[in-house]
Motif scaffolding. Structure first.
Motif, PDB file in Angstrom:
ATOM      1  N   TYR A   1       0.834  -1.189   0.000  1.00 33.91           N
ATOM      2  CA  TYR A   1       0.000   0.000   0.000  1.00 33.91           C
ATOM      3  C   TYR A   1       0.877   1.251   0.000  1.00 33.91           C
ATOM      4  O   TYR A   1       2.053   1.204   0.316  1.00 33.91           O
ATOM      5  CB  TYR A   1      -0.927   0.016   1.215  1.00 33.91           C
ATOM      6  N   VAL A   2       0.261   2.340  -0.346  1.00 24.95           N
ATOM      7  CA  VAL A   2       0.867   3.655  -0.135  1.00 24.95           C
ATOM      8  C   VAL A   2      -0.168   4.484   0.605  1.00 24.95           C
ATOM      9  O   VAL A   2      -1.322   4.557   0.182  1.00 24.95           O
ATOM     10  CB  VAL A   2       1.242   4.333  -1.465  1.00 24.95           C
ATOM     11  N   SER A   3       0.190   5.088   1.694  1.00 21.93           N
ATOM     12  CA  SER A   3      -0.768   5.902   2.447  1.00 21.93           C
ATOM     13  C   SER A   3      -0.617   7.351   2.039  1.00 21.93           C
ATOM     14  O   SER A   3       0.479   7.848   1.840  1.00 21.93           O
ATOM     15  CB  SER A   3      -0.519   5.748   3.947  1.00 21.93           C
ATOM     16  N   GLY A   4      -1.723   8.007   1.922  1.00 24.42           N
ATOM     17  CA  GLY A   4      -1.695   9.419   1.585  1.00 24.42           C
ATOM     18  C   GLY A   4      -2.894  10.108   2.204  1.00 24.42           C
ATOM     19  O   GLY A   4      -3.849   9.466   2.612  1.00 24.42           O
ATOM     20  N   THR A   5      -2.881  11.418   2.261  1.00 28.53           N
ATOM     21  CA  THR A   5      -3.982  12.156   2.861  1.00 28.53           C
ATOM     22  C   THR A   5      -4.919  12.637   1.769  1.00 28.53           C
ATOM     23  O   THR A   5      -4.504  13.247   0.794  1.00 28.53           O
ATOM     24  CB  THR A   5      -3.440  13.348   3.653  1.00 28.53           C
ATOM     25  N   VAL A   6      -6.194  12.336   1.934  1.00 27.41           N
ATOM     26  CA  VAL A   6      -7.223  12.803   1.021  1.00 27.41           C
ATOM     27  C   VAL A   6      -8.081  13.800   1.790  1.00 27.41           C
ATOM     28  O   VAL A   6      -8.659  13.463   2.825  1.00 27.41           O
ATOM     29  CB  VAL A   6      -8.079  11.615   0.513  1.00 27.41           C
ATOM     30  N   TRP A   7      -8.184  15.013   1.285  1.00 29.61           N
ATOM     31  CA  TRP A   7      -8.877  16.065   2.042  1.00 29.61           C
ATOM     32  C   TRP A   7     -10.312  16.204   1.556  1.00 29.61           C
ATOM     33  O   TRP A   7     -10.598  16.282   0.379  1.00 29.61           O
ATOM     34  CB  TRP A   7      -8.145  17.399   1.869  1.00 29.61           C
ATOM     35  N   SER A   8     -11.208  16.229   2.507  1.00 28.46           N
ATOM     36  CA  SER A   8     -12.621  16.443   2.189  1.00 28.46           C
ATOM     37  C   SER A   8     -12.894  17.938   2.094  1.00 28.46           C
ATOM     38  O   SER A   8     -12.048  18.770   2.422  1.00 28.46           O
ATOM     39  CB  SER A   8     -13.504  15.819   3.278  1.00 28.46           C
ATOM     40  N   GLU A   9     -14.113  18.288   1.689  1.00 32.58           N
ATOM     41  CA  GLU A   9     -14.459  19.705   1.577  1.00 32.58           C
ATOM     42  C   GLU A   9     -14.406  20.389   2.942  1.00 32.58           C
ATOM     43  O   GLU A   9     -14.159  21.580   3.045  1.00 32.58           O
ATOM     44  CB  GLU A   9     -15.853  19.841   0.968  1.00 32.58           C
ATOM     45  N   ALA A  10     -14.666  19.614   3.983  1.00 33.45           N
ATOM     46  CA  ALA A  10     -14.669  20.188   5.326  1.00 33.45           C
ATOM     47  C   ALA A  10     -13.264  20.355   5.883  1.00 33.45           C
ATOM     48  O   ALA A  10     -13.076  20.861   6.985  1.00 33.45           O
ATOM     49  CB  ALA A  10     -15.487  19.323   6.269  1.00 33.45           C
ATOM     50  N   GLY A  11     -12.282  19.932   5.117  1.00 38.47           N
ATOM     51  CA  GLY A  11     -10.907  20.089   5.552  1.00 38.47           C
ATOM     52  C   GLY A  11     -10.443  18.976   6.472  1.00 38.47           C
ATOM     53  O   GLY A  11      -9.355  19.054   7.040  1.00 38.47           O
ATOM     54  N   MET A  12     -11.244  17.936   6.639  1.00 38.65           N
ATOM     55  CA  MET A  12     -10.858  16.826   7.495  1.00 38.65           C
ATOM     56  C   MET A  12      -9.992  15.870   6.680  1.00 38.65           C
ATOM     57  O   MET A  12     -10.245  15.624   5.500  1.00 38.65           O
ATOM     58  CB  MET A  12     -12.097  16.098   8.017  1.00 38.65           C
ATOM     59  N   GLY A  13      -8.966  15.307   7.295  1.00 39.15           N
ATOM     60  CA  GLY A  13      -8.084  14.386   6.604  1.00 39.15           C
ATOM     61  C   GLY A  13      -8.465  12.944   6.886  1.00 39.15           C
ATOM     62  O   GLY A  13      -8.960  12.613   7.960  1.00 39.15           O
ATOM     63  N   MET A  14      -8.280  12.105   5.917  1.00 42.05           N
ATOM     64  CA  MET A  14      -8.466  10.682   6.142  1.00 42.05           C
ATOM     65  C   MET A  14      -7.413   9.932   5.336  1.00 42.05           C
ATOM     66  O   MET A  14      -6.874  10.449   4.364  1.00 42.05           O
ATOM     67  CB  MET A  14      -9.875  10.224   5.748  1.00 42.05           C
TER      68      MET A  14
ATOM     69  N   ARG B   1      -6.271  -5.230  -2.682  1.00 41.27           N
ATOM     70  CA  ARG B   1      -7.678  -4.941  -2.414  1.00 41.27           C
ATOM     71  C   ARG B   1      -8.256  -3.819  -3.258  1.00 41.27           C
ATOM     72  O   ARG B   1      -9.433  -3.510  -3.160  1.00 41.27           O
ATOM     73  CB  ARG B   1      -7.855  -4.612  -0.925  1.00 41.27           C
ATOM     74  N   GLY B   2      -7.420  -3.184  -4.083  1.00 44.21           N
ATOM     75  CA  GLY B   2      -7.916  -2.141  -4.962  1.00 44.21           C
ATOM     76  C   GLY B   2      -7.860  -0.764  -4.336  1.00 44.21           C
ATOM     77  O   GLY B   2      -7.353  -0.578  -3.236  1.00 44.21           O
ATOM     78  N   ARG B   3      -8.387   0.218  -5.063  1.00 41.73           N
ATOM     79  CA  ARG B   3      -8.409   1.607  -4.606  1.00 41.73           C
ATOM     80  C   ARG B   3      -9.863   2.052  -4.471  1.00 41.73           C
ATOM     81  O   ARG B   3     -10.667   1.867  -5.383  1.00 41.73           O
ATOM     82  CB  ARG B   3      -7.688   2.506  -5.595  1.00 41.73           C
ATOM     83  N   LYS B   4     -10.166   2.645  -3.339  1.00 42.79           N
ATOM     84  CA  LYS B   4     -11.525   3.129  -3.098  1.00 42.79           C
ATOM     85  C   LYS B   4     -11.670   4.614  -3.407  1.00 42.79           C
ATOM     86  O   LYS B   4     -12.774   5.161  -3.324  1.00 42.79           O
ATOM     87  CB  LYS B   4     -11.918   2.864  -1.637  1.00 42.79           C
ATOM     88  N   ASP B   5     -10.567   5.264  -3.751  1.00 45.88           N
ATOM     89  CA  ASP B   5     -10.598   6.707  -3.960  1.00 45.88           C
ATOM     90  C   ASP B   5     -10.752   7.087  -5.423  1.00 45.88           C
ATOM     91  O   ASP B   5     -10.623   8.257  -5.781  1.00 45.88           O
ATOM     92  CB  ASP B   5      -9.329   7.344  -3.395  1.00 45.88           C
ATOM     93  N   THR B   6     -10.993   6.108  -6.278  1.00 47.73           N
ATOM     94  CA  THR B   6     -11.175   6.399  -7.702  1.00 47.73           C
ATOM     95  C   THR B   6     -12.659   6.287  -8.052  1.00 47.73           C
ATOM     96  O   THR B   6     -13.441   5.676  -7.325  1.00 47.73           O
ATOM     97  CB  THR B   6     -10.370   5.429  -8.567  1.00 47.73           C
ATOM     98  N   LYS B   7     -13.030   6.867  -9.164  1.00 47.07           N
ATOM     99  CA  LYS B   7     -14.405   6.771  -9.656  1.00 47.07           C
ATOM    100  C   LYS B   7     -14.387   6.157 -11.049  1.00 47.07           C
ATOM    101  O   LYS B   7     -13.884   6.781 -11.986  1.00 47.07           O
ATOM    102  CB  LYS B   7     -15.057   8.150  -9.683  1.00 47.07           C
ATOM    103  N   PRO B   8     -14.909   4.933 -11.188  1.00 45.81           N
ATOM    104  CA  PRO B   8     -15.435   4.058 -10.133  1.00 45.81           C
ATOM    105  C   PRO B   8     -14.292   3.495  -9.289  1.00 45.81           C
ATOM    106  O   PRO B   8     -13.131   3.600  -9.679  1.00 45.81           O
ATOM    107  CB  PRO B   8     -16.139   2.959 -10.918  1.00 45.81           C
TER     108      PRO B   8
END
Length: 457
Positions: free
Chosen positions: A303-316, A324-331
């Motif tokens: 894996y590679v961990s990275g920070t994805v920022w939401s509109e509210a500025g919260m990091g996850m 297991r694939g990537r959940k941050d892509t569309k689709p």
């Protein structure tokens, strides 16, 4: 005295005048073979730095030298470094070769010929028991295993080489001169046996251009993914890097996945699986690993961990995974573990970690041994091998002191793996330690009386 002074001035400028004339580079170099996946064929690839014809002259060993001649094509590769160095990549496909027959050949043109090399055409019999050397992460600096591999190739110990990503460290460096030197280094292996490859993370610069241009693998994907058959094995090479370098196109990830699915479906047709029951994959970044490298293996899978920022500025945290694939892509991008399990992949070969690690049969983070006494006899999940310790400037890695249950054997020695697909039921693997002067430090027999998805139950 004036004429003398003028003459002296001209003589003093002579070295500069000579240096101003560009050299002529018509001599072939970086010669290497690959198997195009077609019975009775072999591809010869080489480089020149001026444009020349692309010719291979060859003949059967013991016969009249160079009695046959085949012409091929030349492509221009311009490296994207500051100097925009130009090179000419020559490819010639030899056809009509007699299976298991030995040939002498040289390549080039009337403006310069290579040394004389030899190769043995691959045996197309399904009863053939091919022998492989396999490894990843071999560099131009500190290529510790290279000399042993060169000698063993010259002794005729291998039918093909599988280089599982990461070449030269790195091919693009010094305006691609490091790539040139590395290809010269491996010529003493790759000019004699097919040198089959897949891309690794160290090839990513300039959108993998050095890798895509220098190698000549089967299919029409610029060597990024492909499959081929040898003996009773169907071998699949894939790019794990499509999960990590989305700046080069998310579509590549889905395109490869769909190709893999179709290829596995074809390989699993009853008429195909009975002939070539072994399905073997090779990809650079492993699904599982236990190195303590503060990278992929620190959490025990790639894996590679990275920070994805939401509109509210919260990091996850986002996990981008081969397994297991990537959940941050569309689709969302599907991973490969379920796909490989569903189609009964027997053996998965990986590198990237600069160590050797053998796993118990594993799926879904759980061990599925054939039995307690004979774990690799009729295993209930794929077998994983990580072999990334051939030698490079980054040295070897350390292991996490508390591995998971699926880790069976680990070594930090420099070395490489040998594999033989013996027949439809037996496959042999052993690990060679270059640190211990070629000693075999690990070995297993994988025995499968049944292949495919139903073999897991």
């Amino acid at each position: 005295m004036v004429p003398v002074r003028a003459a002296c001035a001209l003589l003093s400028l002579a070295p500069l005048l000579v240096l101003g004339v560009p050299p002529i580079w018509t001599q072939p170099e970086q010669v290497h073979l690959s198997y195009p996946g077609v019975s009775g064929a072999m591809v010869v690839t080489w480089t020149t730095f001026n444009k020349t014809e692309s010719i291979v002259e060859y003949g059967p060993l013991g016969g009249r030298p160079f009695e046959m001649s085949t012409k091929g094509d030349t492509t221009v590769f311009v490296d994207s470094g500051e100097e925009l160095r130009k090179m000419f990549i020559h490819r010639v496909t030899l056809t009509g070769l007699k299976p298991a027959a030995a040939y002498l050949y040289h390549c080039g043109s009337d403006e310069g010929w290579s040394d004389v090399f030899s190769f043995t055409a691959l045996n197309d019999s399904i009863s053939f028991s091919p022998r492989f050397a396999l490894y990843g992460d071999l560099g131009n600096e500190n290529p510790q295993s290279l000399a042993r591999l060169q000698k063993e190739t010259q002794l005729g110990m291998y039918d093909a080489i599988l280089h599982i990503g990461d070449f030269a460290y790195d091919m693009h460096e010094d305006n691609a001169r490091i790539g040139d030197e590395f290809m010269r280094q491996i010529q003493s292996i790759a000019a004699y046996v097919p040198y089959m490859t897949c891309p690794g993370n160290h090839e990513a610069t300039y959108n993998f251009s050095n890798y895509r241009n220098r190698f000549s693998m089967p299919g029409q994907t610029e060597s990024l993914w492909y499959s081929w058959n040898l003996g009773s094995a169907h071998i699949i090479s894939l790019s794990t890097e499509v999960y990590f370098y989305l700046e080069f196109g998310l579509e590549l990830l889905f395109k490869q996945y769909e190709w893999l699915k179709k290829d596995l479906e074809e390989a699993n047709k009853p008429e195909n699986r009975v002939v070539r029951p072994w399905i073997i994959t090779m990809g650079h970044r492993p699904m599982y690993c236990s190195d303590d490298d503060q990278d992929d293996c620190t959490t025990f899978d790639s894996y590679v961990s990275g920070t994805v920022w939401s509109e509210a500025g919260m990091g996850m945290m986002g996990l981008y995974q081969v397994r297991r694939g990537r959940k941050d892509t569309k689709p969302p991008a599907p991973g490969l573990e379920d796909l490989f399990y569903r189609y009964g992949v027997d053996l998965e070969l990986w590198a990237h970690e600069h160590t050797y690690e053998r796993l118990w049969p594993v799926y879904g983070d759980k061990v599925y041994n054939g039995s307690k006494e004979q774990p690799y006899v009729n295993p209930k999940a794929p077998v994983h091998i990580i072999t990334g310790s051939a030698g490079c400037r980054e040295r070897t890695d350390k292991f996490n002191p508390n591995p998971k249950d699926w880790s069976a054997f680990r070594s930090t020695d420099y070395g490489y793996t040998r594999m033989q697909v013996v027949n439809t039921t037996h496959l042999y693997l052993e690990q060679v330690s270059d640190d211990q002067y070629g000693k075999v430090i690990d070995s297993i027999w994988v025995v499968k009386e049944k292949h495919g998805f139903s073999a897991w139950f």
